[in-house]
Design an enzyme around this catalytic site. Structure first.
Site, PDB file in Angstrom:
ATOM      1  N   ASP A  70     -27.973 -35.377  20.938  1.00 27.78           N
ATOM      2  CA  ASP A  70     -27.771 -33.859  21.752  1.00 27.78           C
ATOM      3  C   ASP A  70     -26.635 -33.046  20.326  1.00 27.78           C
ATOM      4  OD1 ASP A  70     -26.609 -31.598  22.208  1.00 27.78           O
ATOM      5  OD2 ASP A  70     -26.549 -31.028  24.383  1.00 27.78           O
ATOM      6  N   PHE A  73     -23.891 -33.036  29.523  1.00 27.85           N
ATOM      7  CA  PHE A  73     -23.452 -31.924  29.384  1.00 27.85           C
ATOM      8  C   PHE A  73     -24.507 -31.774  28.192  1.00 27.85           C
ATOM      9  CE2 PHE A  73     -23.756 -27.347  29.227  1.00 27.85           C
ATOM     10  CZ  PHE A  73     -23.406 -26.405  30.136  1.00 27.85           C
ATOM     11  N   LYS A 101     -24.356 -24.314  18.794  1.00 27.85           N
ATOM     12  CA  LYS A 101     -22.698 -23.578  18.980  1.00 27.85           C
ATOM     13  C   LYS A 101     -22.643 -23.546  17.863  1.00 27.85           C
ATOM     14  CE  LYS A 101     -21.075 -25.328  23.239  1.00 27.85           C
ATOM     15  NZ  LYS A 101     -21.344 -26.668  23.817  1.00 27.85           N
TER      16      LYS A 101
HETATM   17  C1  LIG Z   1     -22.278 -26.389  24.609  1.00 23.38           C
HETATM   18  C2  LIG Z   1     -23.688 -27.057  24.471  1.00 23.38           C
HETATM   19  C3  LIG Z   1     -24.964 -27.075  25.743  1.00 23.38           C
HETATM   20  C4  LIG Z   1     -25.247 -25.855  25.840  1.00 23.38           C
HETATM   21  O1  LIG Z   1     -25.365 -25.032  24.936  1.00 23.38           O
HETATM   22  P1  LIG Z   1     -25.632 -23.566  25.500  1.00 23.38           P
HETATM   23  O2  LIG Z   1     -25.725 -23.177  24.456  1.00 23.38           O
HETATM   24  O3  LIG Z   1     -24.324 -23.158  26.780  1.00 23.38           O
HETATM   25  O4  LIG Z   1     -26.815 -23.382  25.961  1.00 23.38           O
HETATM   26  C5  LIG Z   1     -25.827 -28.523  25.429  1.00 23.38           C
HETATM   27  N1  LIG Z   1     -24.870 -29.267  24.985  1.00 23.38           N
HETATM   28  C6  LIG Z   1     -24.200 -30.178  24.914  1.00 23.38           C
HETATM   29  C7  LIG Z   1     -23.638 -31.273  23.932  1.00 23.38           C
HETATM   30  C8  LIG Z   1     -22.800 -28.441  24.550  1.00 23.38           C
HETATM   31  O5  LIG Z   1     -21.671 -28.715  24.512  1.00 23.38           O
END
Ligand SMILES: *Cc1c(COP(=O)(O)O)cnc(C)c1O
Length: 396
Positions: free
Chosen positions: A215, A128, A245
């Site tokens: 990420d 994700f 986050k």
């Molecule tokens: C939450 C998340 C995102 C997206 O972040 P947003 O602030 O919702 O755009 C991308 N990568 C990972 C691994 C995430 O957990």
């Protein structure tokens, strides 16, 4: 429910009016133990004094200027993050998806600068990376993509935690410029790869001249037991690192860090953001980083995570229907043998906030400031909920 909000979330029937530490309170005064932290955002808990003071002070001085001018708070946070992560430069954005967009643009420009006309990025199944068009294309979940075609070109998909698959791509595809990967998959079901996986990816990236882009939007800022999850591996460095986050403990901020050649790719005119790295968001980021480091909260996350995993193993030992208990630090997953989304509602009724992802994985992302007693309470309540749920299903 409100008819004037787009129907993007099926929301639980509760609204919180205040919070303190690991606890939230609704308008009726009922208290809930928060084992989700706004999905790995409020790692310092709610209303943390350091963040509150930094925000109040900054809001009273200056909220926003523009990236047309120097922003001392941004320079300070950038310097601190680079030092902590062993990176060279940072671009500030406002969310995780935007941090990943910056990484994707950086990788494409890096490829074009080498004369690669259609640069491609290797991404994983089950990943994700966000909801913008580029990041939903990178995401390895059809449900996130469906209906938004045409998707972007320039992404090659591989199974997660499979170095052989990456080597096969390397042998067959000359346009790859980067690998984008989560050190632990969050939304994908708290999937922890083989301990040698990141080092293996690093080796392939070095051989091929690819950028290793991590990420760490969910794994970063101490959650897994190190400030960044890649720091579990001695001497391993990514070329690009994305954060969001927990970076602002709830104030929107994202960051794309880069090192070496990758840090010199983006230039004036090639990327930007109106809000990115504004004084208010960076003041929050600085307060978060200060607190994480001063209180050694990553170490606390490691200790608490181990304690909770062990407690869950004991509490759920021999329970039919529990497939796996896993995690890293305070990123915990309990996989059941059946879909269990309804557990979220059961937990709410029991005064506890949890999440279910990938249909059958109970996911816990409690704040790093949890006490031992609160951790035991989470295990006790979640253990009971899972036992009751599996027992009822058995009877039905
Ligand atoms: C939450 C998340 C995102 C997206 O972040 P947003 O602030 O919702 O755009 C991308 N990568 C990972 C691994 C995430 O957990």
């Amino acid at each position: 429910m409100n008819d004037h909000l787009m129907n993007t979330y099926s929301r639980l029937p509760v609204a919180f009016v205040r919070g303190e530490g690991a606890w939230l309170e609704d308008a009726g005064g009922r208290r809930y133990l928060d084992a989700l932290s706004g999905i790995a955002v409020c790692s310092l808990g709610h209303a943390h004094p350091a963040v509150r003071e930094a925000l109040c002070r900054q809001a009273g001085e200056l909220v926003h200027t523009s990236n047309l001018y120097r922003i001392p708070q941004q320079e300070a946070l950038g310097t601190r993050l680079c030092a902590a992560a062993g990176m060279d430069r940072v671009f500030f954005a406002n969310s995780g998806a935007e941090a990943n967009e910056a990484a994707i643009k950086l990788a494409r420009l890096y490829g074009h600068n080498q004369g690669i006309e259609e640069p491609a990025i290797v991404v994983m199944e089950g990943s994700f990376h966000g909801r913008t068009l580029a990041t939903l294309t990178a995401t390895g979940n059809r449900r996130v993509q469906a209906g938004f075609e045409p998707l972007l070109r320039g992404f090659v998909r591989a199974p997660y935690d499979d170095l052989e698959a990456i080597r096969t791509i390397a042998a067959n595809n000359r346009s790859v410029v980067a690998v984008l990967v989560e050190p632990v998959q969050g939304e994908g079901g708290v999937r922890v790869p083989d301990p040698g996986h990141l080092a293996g990816l690093r080796e392939i990236c070095d051989e091929q001249g690819w950028l290793l882009m991590l990420d760490e939007i969910q794994t970063g800022m101490g959650r897994t037991g190190r400030l960044f999850a890649f720091q579990h591996h001695a001497e391993l460095q990514p070329d690009v690192l994305t954060l969001a986050k927990a970076l602002g403990n709830g104030v929107p901020i994202g960051a794309c860090l880069a090192r070496g050649l990758a840090a010199e790719v983006l230039m004036p005119g090639s990327h930007g953001s109106t809000f990115g790295g504004n004084p208010l968001a960076c003041a929050a980021g600085l307060a978060v980083l200060d607190t994480l480091q001063a209180e050694d909260l990553p170490a606390r996350a490691a200790e608490l995570g181990a304690r909770m995993q062990q407690a869950f193993r004991e509490r759920l030992a021999g329970v039919d229907g529990v497939r796996d208990i896993r995690g890293l630090g305070l990123m915990l997953g309990i996989e059941l043998d059946r879909p269990c989304g309804e557990l979220v509602g059961h937990a709410l009724e029991a005064g506890l906030l949890i999440n279910v992802t990938a249909e059958r994985v109970v996911r816990l992302l409690p704040p790093l400031i949890l006490t031992d007693e609160e951790a035991d309470l989470v295990v006790d309540r979640v253990g009971t909920l899972i036992r009751d749920f599996l027992a009822e299903e058995q009877e039905a």
